[in-house]
Design an enzyme around this catalytic site. Structure first.
Site, PDB file in Angstrom:
ATOM      1  N   GLN A 172      -3.882   2.855  14.635  1.00 43.08           N
ATOM      2  CA  GLN A 172      -3.015   3.452  13.804  1.00 43.08           C
ATOM      3  C   GLN A 172      -2.216   4.703  14.477  1.00 43.08           C
ATOM      4  O   GLN A 172      -0.909   4.610  14.482  1.00 43.08           O
ATOM      5  CB  GLN A 172      -3.570   4.142  12.549  1.00 43.08           C
ATOM      6  CG  GLN A 172      -2.749   4.437  11.391  1.00 43.08           C
ATOM      7  CD  GLN A 172      -3.377   5.148  10.112  1.00 43.08           C
ATOM      8  OE1 GLN A 172      -4.592   4.834  10.150  1.00 43.08           O
ATOM      9  NE2 GLN A 172      -2.632   5.568   9.422  1.00 43.08           N
ATOM     10  N   LYS A 211      -4.338  -1.497   9.876  1.00 42.70           N
ATOM     11  CA  LYS A 211      -4.719  -1.884   8.215  1.00 42.70           C
ATOM     12  C   LYS A 211      -4.757  -3.253   7.862  1.00 42.70           C
ATOM     13  O   LYS A 211      -5.020  -3.650   6.833  1.00 42.70           O
ATOM     14  CB  LYS A 211      -3.260  -1.209   7.416  1.00 42.70           C
ATOM     15  CG  LYS A 211      -3.106  -0.012   7.799  1.00 42.70           C
ATOM     16  CD  LYS A 211      -4.075   1.100   6.996  1.00 42.70           C
ATOM     17  CE  LYS A 211      -3.771   2.500   7.146  1.00 42.70           C
ATOM     18  NZ  LYS A 211      -4.488   3.281   6.288  1.00 42.70           N
ATOM     19  N   THR A 237      -9.205  -5.657   3.200  1.00 47.34           N
ATOM     20  CA  THR A 237      -8.744  -4.594   2.241  1.00 47.34           C
ATOM     21  C   THR A 237      -9.861  -5.103   1.123  1.00 47.34           C
ATOM     22  O   THR A 237      -9.623  -6.352   0.663  1.00 47.34           O
ATOM     23  CB  THR A 237      -7.507  -4.965   1.716  1.00 47.34           C
ATOM     24  OG1 THR A 237      -6.458  -4.601   2.844  1.00 47.34           O
ATOM     25  CG2 THR A 237      -7.357  -3.806   0.660  1.00 47.34           C
ATOM     26  N   HIS A 264      -4.430  13.912   0.566  1.00 48.76           N
ATOM     27  CA  HIS A 264      -4.362  12.913   1.805  1.00 48.76           C
ATOM     28  C   HIS A 264      -3.235  13.164   2.800  1.00 48.76           C
ATOM     29  O   HIS A 264      -3.398  13.087   4.013  1.00 48.76           O
ATOM     30  CB  HIS A 264      -4.658  11.623   1.302  1.00 48.76           C
ATOM     31  CG  HIS A 264      -4.616  10.547   2.412  1.00 48.76           C
ATOM     32  ND1 HIS A 264      -5.652  10.578   3.175  1.00 48.76           N
ATOM     33  CD2 HIS A 264      -3.908   9.578   2.504  1.00 48.76           C
ATOM     34  CE1 HIS A 264      -5.507   9.522   4.013  1.00 48.76           C
ATOM     35  NE2 HIS A 264      -4.207   8.950   3.778  1.00 48.76           N
ATOM     36  N   GLU A 306     -10.435   4.012   3.501  1.00 49.48           N
ATOM     37  CA  GLU A 306      -9.585   4.683   2.588  1.00 49.48           C
ATOM     38  C   GLU A 306     -10.003   4.529   1.109  1.00 49.48           C
ATOM     39  O   GLU A 306      -9.921   3.233   0.494  1.00 49.48           O
ATOM     40  CB  GLU A 306      -8.093   4.318   2.882  1.00 49.48           C
ATOM     41  CG  GLU A 306      -7.797   4.908   4.213  1.00 49.48           C
ATOM     42  CD  GLU A 306      -6.062   4.941   4.205  1.00 49.48           C
ATOM     43  OE1 GLU A 306      -5.551   3.878   3.674  1.00 49.48           O
ATOM     44  OE2 GLU A 306      -5.755   5.912   5.033  1.00 49.48           O
ATOM     45  N   ASP A 351      -9.144   0.483   1.502  1.00 50.31           N
ATOM     46  CA  ASP A 351      -8.188  -0.159   2.682  1.00 50.31           C
ATOM     47  C   ASP A 351      -8.651   0.370   4.102  1.00 50.31           C
ATOM     48  O   ASP A 351      -8.420   1.478   4.669  1.00 50.31           O
ATOM     49  CB  ASP A 351      -6.686   0.750   2.323  1.00 50.31           C
ATOM     50  CG  ASP A 351      -5.709   0.462   3.270  1.00 50.31           C
ATOM     51  OD1 ASP A 351      -5.785  -0.712   4.288  1.00 50.31           O
ATOM     52  OD2 ASP A 351      -4.737   1.336   3.391  1.00 50.31           O
ATOM     53  N   GLU A 387      -9.320   4.075  -2.723  1.00 45.36           N
ATOM     54  CA  GLU A 387      -7.789   3.809  -3.163  1.00 45.36           C
ATOM     55  C   GLU A 387      -8.272   3.084  -4.666  1.00 45.36           C
ATOM     56  O   GLU A 387      -9.270   2.460  -4.905  1.00 45.36           O
ATOM     57  CB  GLU A 387      -6.970   3.048  -2.585  1.00 45.36           C
ATOM     58  CG  GLU A 387      -6.496   3.619  -1.135  1.00 45.36           C
ATOM     59  CD  GLU A 387      -5.535   3.035  -0.560  1.00 45.36           C
ATOM     60  OE1 GLU A 387      -4.524   2.482  -1.239  1.00 45.36           O
ATOM     61  OE2 GLU A 387      -5.236   3.043   0.610  1.00 45.36           O
ATOM     62  N   ARG A 398      -8.360   4.132  12.902  1.00 44.73           N
ATOM     63  CA  ARG A 398      -7.457   5.386  13.069  1.00 44.73           C
ATOM     64  C   ARG A 398      -7.016   5.529  14.507  1.00 44.73           C
ATOM     65  O   ARG A 398      -5.862   5.687  14.766  1.00 44.73           O
ATOM     66  CB  ARG A 398      -8.315   6.416  12.948  1.00 44.73           C
ATOM     67  CG  ARG A 398      -8.774   6.674  11.493  1.00 44.73           C
ATOM     68  CD  ARG A 398      -7.675   6.675  10.401  1.00 44.73           C
ATOM     69  NE  ARG A 398      -8.112   6.687   9.171  1.00 44.73           N
ATOM     70  CZ  ARG A 398      -7.704   6.515   7.952  1.00 44.73           C
ATOM     71  NH1 ARG A 398      -6.197   6.093   8.068  1.00 44.73           N
ATOM     72  NH2 ARG A 398      -8.110   6.517   6.743  1.00 44.73           N
ATOM     73  N   ASP A 445       0.909  -1.287   0.075  1.00 41.72           N
ATOM     74  CA  ASP A 445      -0.085  -0.077  -0.001  1.00 41.72           C
ATOM     75  C   ASP A 445       0.920   1.208  -0.005  1.00 41.72           C
ATOM     76  O   ASP A 445       1.765   1.226   0.678  1.00 41.72           O
ATOM     77  CB  ASP A 445      -0.916  -0.017   1.197  1.00 41.72           C
ATOM     78  CG  ASP A 445      -2.071   0.905   1.104  1.00 41.72           C
ATOM     79  OD1 ASP A 445      -2.320   1.366  -0.200  1.00 41.72           O
ATOM     80  OD2 ASP A 445      -2.549   1.602   2.073  1.00 41.72           O
ATOM     81  N   GLU A 486     -10.582  12.388   7.301  1.00 44.24           N
ATOM     82  CA  GLU A 486     -10.356  13.984   6.868  1.00 44.24           C
ATOM     83  C   GLU A 486     -11.551  14.493   6.633  1.00 44.24           C
ATOM     84  O   GLU A 486     -11.762  15.663   6.972  1.00 44.24           O
ATOM     85  CB  GLU A 486      -9.870  13.524   5.099  1.00 44.24           C
ATOM     86  CG  GLU A 486      -8.356  13.113   5.089  1.00 44.24           C
ATOM     87  CD  GLU A 486      -8.054  12.726   3.857  1.00 44.24           C
ATOM     88  OE1 GLU A 486      -7.666  13.475   3.037  1.00 44.24           O
ATOM     89  OE2 GLU A 486      -8.080  11.526   3.391  1.00 44.24           O
TER      90      GLU A 486
HETATM   91 CA    CA Z   1      -3.954   3.174   2.456  1.00 45.61          CA
END
Ligand code: CA
Length: 417
Positions: A237, A250, A254, A132, A198, A230, A200, A234, A125, A360
């Protein structure tokens, strides 16, 4: 190039995600039958394993579609990919002589189950979205240090887990993990309270490599692209990520969309990466446009509620292309394999409503966003998150199919035994 018309009439609608121009690769099953390789066309899936068995489709002189994954075709390389598309286009085009022979191999998409389209060899990843990286860096480290000093020079990434990759429609269980933060003066082990998406794009490696490759060679190795979510915890993380990067935050899941859109279908939509703020080293120079104009959106639907589109953005917002990321990945001599999956990094645009994660969108939970019937800072139990992507051509659409996941409640304490 405009729409290539097919005798499958539903494929000719301007807003159909699967016209003859697309021909995305998936794996499907009908009832209790074993999964087989299929191609989406209009509102149908075409059983290409069946076509190969019947002698209507011959690739590379050997059966490549007798297994329920596309890896053998992916490994066969660009000449075979081209031959596959050329033959399918001939079989499905308006006026095709083989129509009567092919028609029995069509099944309505509404009647099939979709499975993982390929065996994931390894999953890497990246972190290639400037908006971002700036947003997250500002929240985690402050505006002064938002963009790490290496960011404008290296497409930075980490080695993820192939075992985490699941196909669209798979439920995602809210994870437990170790957290520490303002609410936790000492570390605690609990279900994640800041579970997130996420948005992606995933690049799927077709032909393998040994040793360093150029950006042009890397681009030629890529078989196609999928949407990729993904999932990210948080709170886990924020505590675990320094100095070695994300780990358990993570690793829960996925999710990828069920159709691999081949690179050839995306060719008309190529677009360059933005102007470089600092010059890149020569090995990262691009010989041509390596991004694609793919409109993307994220929708959130509470259990029993109405869906709200919470973000709209575009893959063209990335600072680094998948080809650059793949080339960089090989610089150490790292061998790349058929079925390697490369996540682009979260795709956020410059505006508030174009951010590709709830972290975000809600600015770390400080500014909850409005959804129909409520608000959200992070994902709540039984919310369904859906990613969508499409390219708009002249009179046709290239769609990816939906990338869907429902977040189901955490189990009871997994260590309480
Ligand atoms: Ca990611």
């Amino acid at each position: 190039m405009g729409l290539i018309r097919s005798w499958v009439q539903s494929a000719n609608a301007a807003d159909c995600p699967f016209p003859l121009n697309n021909l995305p690769c998936g794996v499907f099953s009908l009832g209790e039958d074993e999964p087989r390789c299929g191609i989406a066309i209009g509102t149908f899936v075409l059983d290409v394993t069946g076509l190969e068995e019947e002698g209507l489709l011959t690739l590379d002189g050997a059966p490549l579609l007798g297994v329920p994954f596309w890896n053998e075709v992916m490994a066969a390389g660009p000449a075979v990919w081209h031959a596959l598309r050329a033959r399918l286009t001939a079989l499905l085009a308006e006026g095709a002589a083989e129509r009567a022979a092919v028609e029995p191999f069509l099944h309505p998409l509404s009647q099939v189950a979709l499975h993982m389209p390929f065996l994931v060899s390894e999953y890497t990843d990246f972190y290639a979205g400037r908006h971002h990286a700036t947003n997250v860096g500002t929240m985690f480290r402050g505006a002064e240090n938002a963009l790490p000093p290496n960011w404008l020079h290296i497409p930075i990434g980490y080695n993820g887990r192939a075992s985490s990759v699941v196909v669209s429609g798979t439920d995602v269980r809210r994870p437990w993990g170790q957290v520490k933060g303002p609410d936790h003066p000492v570390p605690a082990f609990q279900p994640s309270r800041r579970f997130d998406i996420e948005l992606e794009l995933g690049a799927v490696v077709g032909t393998p490599s040994e040793g360093p490759v150029t950006v042009a060679e890397a681009d030629a190795m890529i078989f196609g692209y999928v949407l990729l979510n993904d999932w990210s915890a948080r709170d886990i993380q924020a505590w675990e990520y320094q100095p070695l990067g994300p780990f358990q935050a993570k690793a829960t899941a996925t999710t990828i969309s069920p159709w691999i859109v081949m690179k050839a279908a995306l060719e008309p939509f190529r677009t360059p990466t933005p102007a470089r703020e600092v010059p890149l080293l020569p090995y990262l120079h691009e010989p041509g446009p390596m991004l694609y104009d793919i409109a993307l959106e994220v929708a959130l639907q509470p259990e029993g509620g109405t869906e709200t589109v919470i973000a709209r953005t575009n893959y063209a917002e990335m600072y680094y292309s998948a080809a650059q990321q793949l080339a960089h990945h090989t610089t150490s001599g790292c061998a790349m394999n058929t079925g390697d999956l490369l996540g682009s990094g979260t795709i956020s645009g410059p505006t508030k409503d174009s951010r590709g994660s709830l972290l975000e969108l809600s600015w770390g939970g400080k500014e909850p966003i409005a959804i129909t019937g409520g608000t959200r800072s992070f994902i709540e139990d039984n919310d369904t998150l859906t990613l969508r992507g499409q390219c708009r051509g002249a009179g046709y659409t290239i769609g990816f199919g939906e990338c869907v996941g429902k977040v189901i409640p955490a189990l009871a304490d997994p260590y309480a035994r």
